[in-house]
Every structure is written in structure tokens, then in C-alpha cells.
Design a protein around this motif. Structure first.
Motif, PDB file in Angstrom:
ATOM      1  N   ASP A 242       0.856  -1.187   0.000  1.00  0.00           N
ATOM      2  CA  ASP A 242       0.000   0.000   0.000  1.00  0.00           C
ATOM      3  C   ASP A 242       0.896   1.243   0.000  1.00  0.00           C
ATOM      4  O   ASP A 242       1.961   1.246   0.619  1.00  0.00           O
ATOM      5  CB  ASP A 242      -0.894   0.049   1.241  1.00  0.00           C
ATOM      6  N   VAL A 243       0.458   2.299  -0.668  1.00  0.00           N
ATOM      7  CA  VAL A 243       1.231   3.545  -0.695  1.00  0.00           C
ATOM      8  C   VAL A 243       0.312   4.707  -0.352  1.00  0.00           C
ATOM      9  O   VAL A 243      -0.734   4.888  -0.992  1.00  0.00           O
ATOM     10  CB  VAL A 243       1.883   3.793  -2.074  1.00  0.00           C
ATOM     11  N   SER A 244       0.692   5.487   0.672  1.00  0.00           N
ATOM     12  CA  SER A 244      -0.087   6.663   1.072  1.00  0.00           C
ATOM     13  C   SER A 244       0.749   7.926   0.874  1.00  0.00           C
ATOM     14  O   SER A 244       1.937   7.950   1.207  1.00  0.00           O
ATOM     15  CB  SER A 244      -0.504   6.566   2.546  1.00  0.00           C
ATOM     16  N   ASN A 245       0.121   8.957   0.343  1.00  0.00           N
ATOM     17  CA  ASN A 245       0.802  10.201  -0.002  1.00  0.00           C
ATOM     18  C   ASN A 245       0.588  11.255   1.082  1.00  0.00           C
ATOM     19  O   ASN A 245      -0.537  11.650   1.368  1.00  0.00           O
ATOM     20  CB  ASN A 245       0.269  10.723  -1.342  1.00  0.00           C
ATOM     21  N   ASP A 246       1.678  11.706   1.702  1.00  0.00           N
ATOM     22  CA  ASP A 246       1.604  12.788   2.683  1.00  0.00           C
ATOM     23  C   ASP A 246       2.586  13.894   2.307  1.00  0.00           C
ATOM     24  O   ASP A 246       3.046  14.655   3.154  1.00  0.00           O
ATOM     25  CB  ASP A 246       1.940  12.249   4.087  1.00  0.00           C
ATOM     26  N   SER A 247       2.892  13.971   1.005  1.00  0.00           N
ATOM     27  CA  SER A 247       3.926  14.897   0.537  1.00  0.00           C
ATOM     28  C   SER A 247       3.371  16.223   0.054  1.00  0.00           C
ATOM     29  O   SER A 247       4.103  17.207  -0.049  1.00  0.00           O
ATOM     30  CB  SER A 247       4.708  14.267  -0.618  1.00  0.00           C
ATOM     31  N   GLY A 248       2.073  16.248  -0.284  1.00  0.00           N
ATOM     32  CA  GLY A 248       1.511  17.431  -0.903  1.00  0.00           C
ATOM     33  C   GLY A 248       1.759  17.491  -2.402  1.00  0.00           C
ATOM     34  O   GLY A 248       1.329  18.432  -3.074  1.00  0.00           O
TER      35      GLY A 248
ATOM     36  N   ALA B 124       2.048   9.250  -4.924  1.00  0.00           N
ATOM     37  CA  ALA B 124       1.790   7.885  -4.454  1.00  0.00           C
ATOM     38  C   ALA B 124       1.600   6.935  -5.628  1.00  0.00           C
ATOM     39  O   ALA B 124       2.099   5.805  -5.619  1.00  0.00           O
ATOM     40  CB  ALA B 124       0.572   7.857  -3.538  1.00  0.00           C
ATOM     41  N   SER B 125       0.889   7.386  -6.653  1.00  0.00           N
ATOM     42  CA  SER B 125       0.664   6.539  -7.833  1.00  0.00           C
ATOM     43  C   SER B 125       1.969   6.230  -8.546  1.00  0.00           C
ATOM     44  O   SER B 125       2.206   5.096  -8.979  1.00  0.00           O
ATOM     45  CB  SER B 125      -0.308   7.234  -8.801  1.00  0.00           C
ATOM     46  N   ARG B 126       2.837   7.235  -8.641  1.00  0.00           N
ATOM     47  CA  ARG B 126       4.114   7.019  -9.335  1.00  0.00           C
ATOM     48  C   ARG B 126       5.012   6.072  -8.544  1.00  0.00           C
ATOM     49  O   ARG B 126       5.711   5.232  -9.122  1.00  0.00           O
ATOM     50  CB  ARG B 126       4.815   8.362  -9.573  1.00  0.00           C
TER      51      ARG B 126
ATOM     52  N   THR C 249       8.946  12.750   7.315  1.00  0.00           N
ATOM     53  CA  THR C 249       9.939  11.853   6.731  1.00  0.00           C
ATOM     54  C   THR C 249       9.248  10.607   6.187  1.00  0.00           C
ATOM     55  O   THR C 249       8.367  10.043   6.835  1.00  0.00           O
ATOM     56  CB  THR C 249      10.989  11.421   7.767  1.00  0.00           C
ATOM     57  N   SER C 250       9.665  10.182   5.005  1.00  0.00           N
ATOM     58  CA  SER C 250       9.077   8.995   4.388  1.00  0.00           C
ATOM     59  C   SER C 250       9.525   7.747   5.144  1.00  0.00           C
ATOM     60  O   SER C 250      10.624   7.698   5.682  1.00  0.00           O
ATOM     61  CB  SER C 250       9.513   8.898   2.923  1.00  0.00           C
ATOM     62  N   ARG C 251       8.654   6.740   5.162  1.00  0.00           N
ATOM     63  CA  ARG C 251       8.992   5.500   5.868  1.00  0.00           C
ATOM     64  C   ARG C 251       8.165   4.320   5.356  1.00  0.00           C
ATOM     65  O   ARG C 251       7.142   4.511   4.692  1.00  0.00           O
ATOM     66  CB  ARG C 251       8.808   5.659   7.374  1.00  0.00           C
ATOM     67  N   VAL C 252       8.615   3.119   5.708  1.00  0.00           N
ATOM     68  CA  VAL C 252       7.887   1.886   5.430  1.00  0.00           C
ATOM     69  C   VAL C 252       7.313   1.381   6.744  1.00  0.00           C
ATOM     70  O   VAL C 252       8.058   1.216   7.722  1.00  0.00           O
ATOM     71  CB  VAL C 252       8.797   0.816   4.791  1.00  0.00           C
ATOM     72  N   LEU C 253       6.017   1.150   6.789  1.00  0.00           N
ATOM     73  CA  LEU C 253       5.350   0.655   7.988  1.00  0.00           C
ATOM     74  C   LEU C 253       5.065  -0.835   7.839  1.00  0.00           C
ATOM     75  O   LEU C 253       4.641  -1.286   6.771  1.00  0.00           O
ATOM     76  CB  LEU C 253       4.039   1.411   8.226  1.00  0.00           C
TER      77      LEU C 253
ATOM     78  N   LYS D  86       3.296  -1.119   4.138  1.00  0.00           N
ATOM     79  CA  LYS D  86       2.702   0.163   3.743  1.00  0.00           C
ATOM     80  C   LYS D  86       3.798   1.209   3.626  1.00  0.00           C
ATOM     81  O   LYS D  86       4.628   1.359   4.520  1.00  0.00           O
ATOM     82  CB  LYS D  86       1.666   0.608   4.769  1.00  0.00           C
ATOM     83  N   VAL D  87       3.801   1.939   2.523  1.00  0.00           N
ATOM     84  CA  VAL D  87       4.770   3.016   2.309  1.00  0.00           C
ATOM     85  C   VAL D  87       4.073   4.345   2.549  1.00  0.00           C
ATOM     86  O   VAL D  87       3.007   4.606   1.989  1.00  0.00           O
ATOM     87  CB  VAL D  87       5.348   2.972   0.882  1.00  0.00           C
ATOM     88  N   LEU D  88       4.677   5.180   3.385  1.00  0.00           N
ATOM     89  CA  LEU D  88       4.138   6.501   3.684  1.00  0.00           C
ATOM     90  C   LEU D  88       5.107   7.539   3.120  1.00  0.00           C
ATOM     91  O   LEU D  88       6.245   7.666   3.583  1.00  0.00           O
ATOM     92  CB  LEU D  88       3.975   6.673   5.201  1.00  0.00           C
ATOM     93  N   ILE D  89       4.662   8.254   2.088  1.00  0.00           N
ATOM     94  CA  ILE D  89       5.527   9.176   1.360  1.00  0.00           C
ATOM     95  C   ILE D  89       5.350  10.590   1.900  1.00  0.00           C
ATOM     96  O   ILE D  89       4.240  11.126   1.909  1.00  0.00           O
ATOM     97  CB  ILE D  89       5.199   9.167  -0.147  1.00  0.00           C
ATOM     98  N   ALA D  90       6.455  11.206   2.358  1.00  0.00           N
ATOM     99  CA  ALA D  90       6.440  12.591   2.838  1.00  0.00           C
ATOM    100  C   ALA D  90       7.156  13.485   1.830  1.00  0.00           C
ATOM    101  O   ALA D  90       7.635  13.036   0.785  1.00  0.00           O
ATOM    102  CB  ALA D  90       7.107  12.671   4.213  1.00  0.00           C
ATOM    103  N   ALA D  91       7.250  14.776   2.167  1.00  0.00           N
ATOM    104  CA  ALA D  91       7.831  15.743   1.232  1.00  0.00           C
ATOM    105  C   ALA D  91       9.324  15.538   1.003  1.00  0.00           C
ATOM    106  O   ALA D  91       9.886  16.067   0.056  1.00  0.00           O
ATOM    107  CB  ALA D  91       7.582  17.169   1.744  1.00  0.00           C
ATOM    108  N   ASP D  92       9.982  14.742   1.861  1.00  0.00           N
ATOM    109  CA  ASP D  92      11.427  14.528   1.709  1.00  0.00           C
ATOM    110  C   ASP D  92      11.765  13.433   0.708  1.00  0.00           C
ATOM    111  O   ASP D  92      12.938  13.183   0.434  1.00  0.00           O
ATOM    112  CB  ASP D  92      12.052  14.185   3.065  1.00  0.00           C
TER     113      ASP D  92
END
Length: 489
Positions: A365-371, A376-378, A403-407, A440-446
Motif C-alpha cells: 500500500d502507498v499513502s501520499n503525505d507529501s503534498g 503515491a501513484s508514481r 519523513t518517508s517510511r515503510v510501515l 505500507k509506504v508513507l511518502i512525505a515531502a522529503d
């Protein structure tokens, strides 16, 4: 101009808020904005922007005489032509104002690749028209669209710098004139005489004191300068440094008349976020001295880059910018092991080695928290190209992270380690709320791994002009504690 907004910061630092905060806040323009974490990363980060607005902070049109004094024409503009990120360590020991060139080509939420100074204006215009089409009044459309523009700019700066903006300040052209006049003018120094009609800048070489419209022309000029907008940024920085030095070392604030003039200037020209406790902020910074206030510029790759459709831009490398900005207070990303979706997270690890696994048996799963729209789709597509099974893809609905991370339930699982390594060595954080085996991958602005613009190198719409891809380091910091103004182009 952000020079004026930074002037407001100086006034708070020097005790202005202690003397007249009641009078100041009684008619201060504020904006409701979604902002940051209040210094969890080791610094309070303030975004100060200058606009070409022909209204005051409360939306009232400027008079004909005021417009004439600005030498900026009557055409309304929504671009934020001066963008400064001020980093203040949480102990209040220093402050660094980092200028971002207005033509920096960045990812703008909802727009895509664009000059950063268009984030506010383009978003505002689009949202305003949408609201009008939906039947909202012009007043409502203006207010809501302006808020949307501010938020788009804040997110764009966060995407570029990796910094969560904690507070926001905005000032129009009139504010610069009012605040400069209130302190009696500012000393500057020019290497050579200038006569540039577009900005109205006409000055001899050497040291001189500028106020009002002359000061505005000095910091607005960018034509006929060797490095264009970067030399304009240097002018703005030396002007701010000189202003800080003067205010911190003079008796400006002990003069009741000047104090009243400053109060009036701030009330009429400055907008701050409505969650900014300026009394507490002034208390934090009351011991700051001029030598502890510095001005710098982000590193750039190419000052003269061009898109494939012929637009002149400043090419920047977000990864280099983030490294530089983080280094101003030390890379103290203290939320790296505490901001995940669950309070039951275990100790974080970093996945940099790629285990040998059957990727076809791992759903991610990929969630976008980067703005950044579509990131997330890419990222998910980049993983499916490596054989992983696509899981849920969407925006983060949990706690915001920087910060981006894998949960995963088990941080030692080979599947989590493989995904983390495939995405550039992301941190792995244990989350007991996830089912066993879930990733689950959580993508941040970094984020700069596969699927991001940084990972792809120069973007496809930037023409290679034959320049070095290595970001040029910023020039030496301009110190507000220096004696006498620094001479510039």
C-alpha cells in the motif's frame, strides 16, 4: 516584500511586542492556515513572503498617491516575488533567513512543475473562478481563493526544502515603504552607479541611506544586474541585514513616535497566521543580537535553465536544497520514529540492503503525505515494475509526517526491508496495527526515490543547457552584525 515581513520579525525580536503588543494585535490581519509541528525538527520555521498586491493587509485598495510612490504600475499581480524561509532554533540562539529564487522550478500541488512564485497566484486564480462558477459571492471567492493560494505556496516550499512551515507572514509593496520610513531609512552600498528605468533604481556608487520608494527600487531591481534575480536577492539580503543591524543597535524602539509609526505600518501591511503567539515568540528571541541573524540563499543547479517550451527558469535539486536547509540547525529530524500512523510503533530501522524475495507475493500500500499530486501513484507504479503487487494507493489519512517510511508489523521482515531498499533506503517503522505481512509506504515531502522528480534527474521539460548538474553552493552568509553595509552590484 518579504524584506518588510522580516522587518516585523526584527521588531518582535528587539522587544517591540513587549511595549505595544496590545495596540499591535488589536488590528492585526491574520489568516487561517494549516501549519506545522511547532519546532519538532529543532527549529521554528517561518515562511515570509512578499507580494505585488495593490491593496493593504485588510484588502483595502491603495490610494493613487500610494500607488504612485511604489513605482510598480497599477496592474494587480498575485505572484509572490520574494520568498524567505526563516529558521530559528528552538533555543532562540540564532536566526537564518534563506532566500528562495522566485523562478525556482518546483513541484506545485495541483499544478505540477512550475515556477515557485506562481504557486500562490495560479492556485488563487483557479480556485476563485471555481468558486464563482459554483455561485459563491466575489467576497467569499476572494477570501477562500487567497487561502488556497497561501496553502499551495506553503506546501511548495515544504516540498522543496523538506521543512514543515510553522508560521506564515505576508506583506505587500506598501508595507515595505511604510516600515522602511518608520525606522528612518536604511544604509546600503553599491559597487557601481545604477540607472534602470523599469524599477526606478537610479543611484550613485558608494554608501547611501535609502527610504520610501527609493528603497523599494533598490530591492526590486533585477534587470541590468550581472546575475539577474540572484543579485536582486543579495540586495534584499544586505538591506535586511542593514535594517536588523540598525534596529538592534539604535534607539529606534525607545522613540514613542517611531514606535507608533511602526505599529501603524505593521497593522496596515502585514498578514500573519492566526495561530502565531507573537508574545511567546518575542520572549523566546528577546536576547538575539545582530551577529546571530544571517541571510543565505538555497543552492541552485542552473540560473539560466529553460523548459522545452521556452520558459526561463532556475533549476534546483530538491535533495541538495533539503540537505542545505537541514544543516542550518543540524539534521535533527526528531519525528523520524514518532510520527507514524500508530502510537504503538517500535524502534525504527533503515532498509538499505535488498534481500532476495519473491516480489510477486508482496502487496504494498502507498499513502501520499507529501503534498505532491500523483506521487503515491508514481511510487506504486515504480514498485509494480519491480514485480510487487499494487495495494491501496491514496492520500494519508493518519498523522502527518515529515519523513518517508515503510510501515510493517515486523520491522525485521525481509519484505519490508526489500521495499525500503527499493525506494532508496527508507526508514522502517514497526506498526502493530497492521496485519502480519502487510507493507505500507508513507511518502512525505522529503522523498527522493523512484517515482520522484529527484530520482529521475533533470525533468523532461527542462532543456539541458550544457551546465554542470552539481548544485552551486550558496554564497557566504550575510551577517546582520557587520559594521557598515556590504557593497553589492
Amino acid at each position: 516584500m518579504a524584506v518588510a515581513a522580516a522587518s516585523v520579525l526584527v521588531l518582535l525580536i528587539t522587544g517591540f511586542a513587549w511595549r505595544s503588543v496590545d495596540a499591535l494585535t488589536s488590528n492585526l490581519a491574520t489568516a487561517r492556515l494549516e501549519l506545522g509541528d511547532g519546532g519538532k525538527d529543532g527549529a521554528v520555521d517561518i515562511l515570509m513572503v512578499g507580494t505585488d498586491s495593490r491593496t493593504d493587509a485588510h484588502g483595502n485598495p491603495l490610494s493613487a498617491d500610494e500607488l504612485a510612490s511604489l513605482r510598480a504600475g497599477e496592474a494587480e499581480a498575485d505572484n509572490t516575488d520574494t520568498i524567505v524561509l526563516i529558521r530559528v532554533p528552538t533555543d532562540g540562539s540564532s536566526a537564518t533567513a534563506v532566500s528562495i529564487p522566485r523562478d525556482s522550478y518546483v513541484e506545485v500541488p495541483g499544478i505540477g512543475r512550475s515556477k515557485i512564485n506562481a504557486a500562490f497566484g495560479a492556485t488563487r486564480a483557479t480556485e476563485r473562478q471555481r468558486l464563482l462558477d459554483d455561485g459563491d459571492s466575489e467576497d467569499t471567492a476572494d477570501k477562500e481563493a487567497t487561502q488556497a493560494g497561501r496553502e499551495a505556496l506553503i506546501k511548495s516550499v515544504a516540498n522543496l526544502t523538506g521543512i514543515t512551515v510553522d508560521h506564515y507572514g505576508e506583506v505587500g509593496l506598501l508595507g515595505f515603504v511604510l516600515l522602511t520610513d518608520a525606522v528612518g531609512g536604511v544604509d546600503v552600498c553599491l559597487n557601481n552607479p545604477v540607472d534602470e528605468w523599469m524599477s526606478g533604481a537610479k543611484f550613485p556608487a558608494g554608501e547611501q541611506t535609502l527610504s520610501g520608494s527609493n528603497a523599494l527600487s533598490f530591492v526590486r531591481q533585477r534587470h541590468d544586474l550581472p546575475r539577474g534575480d540572484l543579485d536582486r536577492i543579495v540586495r534584499q539580503q544586505v538591506f535586511m541585514a542593514s535594517l536588523v543591524h540598525e534596529v538592534l543597535n539604535a534607539k529606534t524602539l525607545s522613540n514613542p513616535g517611531k514606535l507608533a509609526q511602526l505599529t501603524s505600518a505593521v497593522q496596515r501591511s502585514v498578514v500573519l497566521d492566526d495561530n502565531w503567539d507573537i508574545i511567546d515568540f518575542a520572549r523566546q528571541l528577546q536576547g538575539l543580537a545582530g551577529g546571530e541573524v544571517k541571510f543565505q540563499t538555497i543552492p541552485v543547479v542552473d540560473l539560466n535553465a529553460m523548459t522545452d517550451y521556452g520558459e526561463s527558469i532556475v533549476q534546483v535539486d530538491p535533495k541538495a536544497v533539503r540537505t542545505f536547509v537541514a544543516g542550518l540547525v543540524g539534521d535533527s529530524d526528531s519525528d523520524s520514529d514518532s510520527d507514524s500512523d500508530s502510537d504503538s510503533d517500535s524502534e525504527a530501522t533503515t532498509g538499505s540492503e535488498l534481500p532476495s524475495i519473491d516480489t510477486s507475493k508482496v502487496t504494498v500500500d502507498v499513502s501520499n503525505d507529501s503534498g505532491i499530486g500523483g506521487l503515491a501513484s508514481r511510487v506504486s507504479e515504480a514498485l509494480t515494475e519491480r514485480g510487487y503487487v499494487q495495494g491501496e494507493v491514496g492520500n494519508n489519512t493518519g498523522t502527518t509526517v515529515s519523513t518517508s517510511r515503510v510501515l510493517t508489523a515486523d520491522p525485521e521482515s525481509d519484505a519490508a526491508k526489500a521495499v525500503a531498499a527499493a525506494l532508496g533506503g527508507l526508514t522502517i517503522v514497526g506498526d502493530s496495527s497492521l496485519p502480519t505481512g502487510a507493507v505500507k509506504v508513507l511518502i512525505a515531502a522529503d522523498y527522493t526515490g523512484p517515482g520522484s522528480d529527484s530520482a529521475a534527474g533533470p525533468t523532461s521539460d527542462i532543456v539541458d543547457m550544457g551546465t554542470s548538474p552539481t548544485p552551486a553552493p550558496p554564497g557566504p552568509a550575510i551577517d546582520a552584525g557587520s559594521k557598515g553595509p556590504r557593497c553589492v552590484n
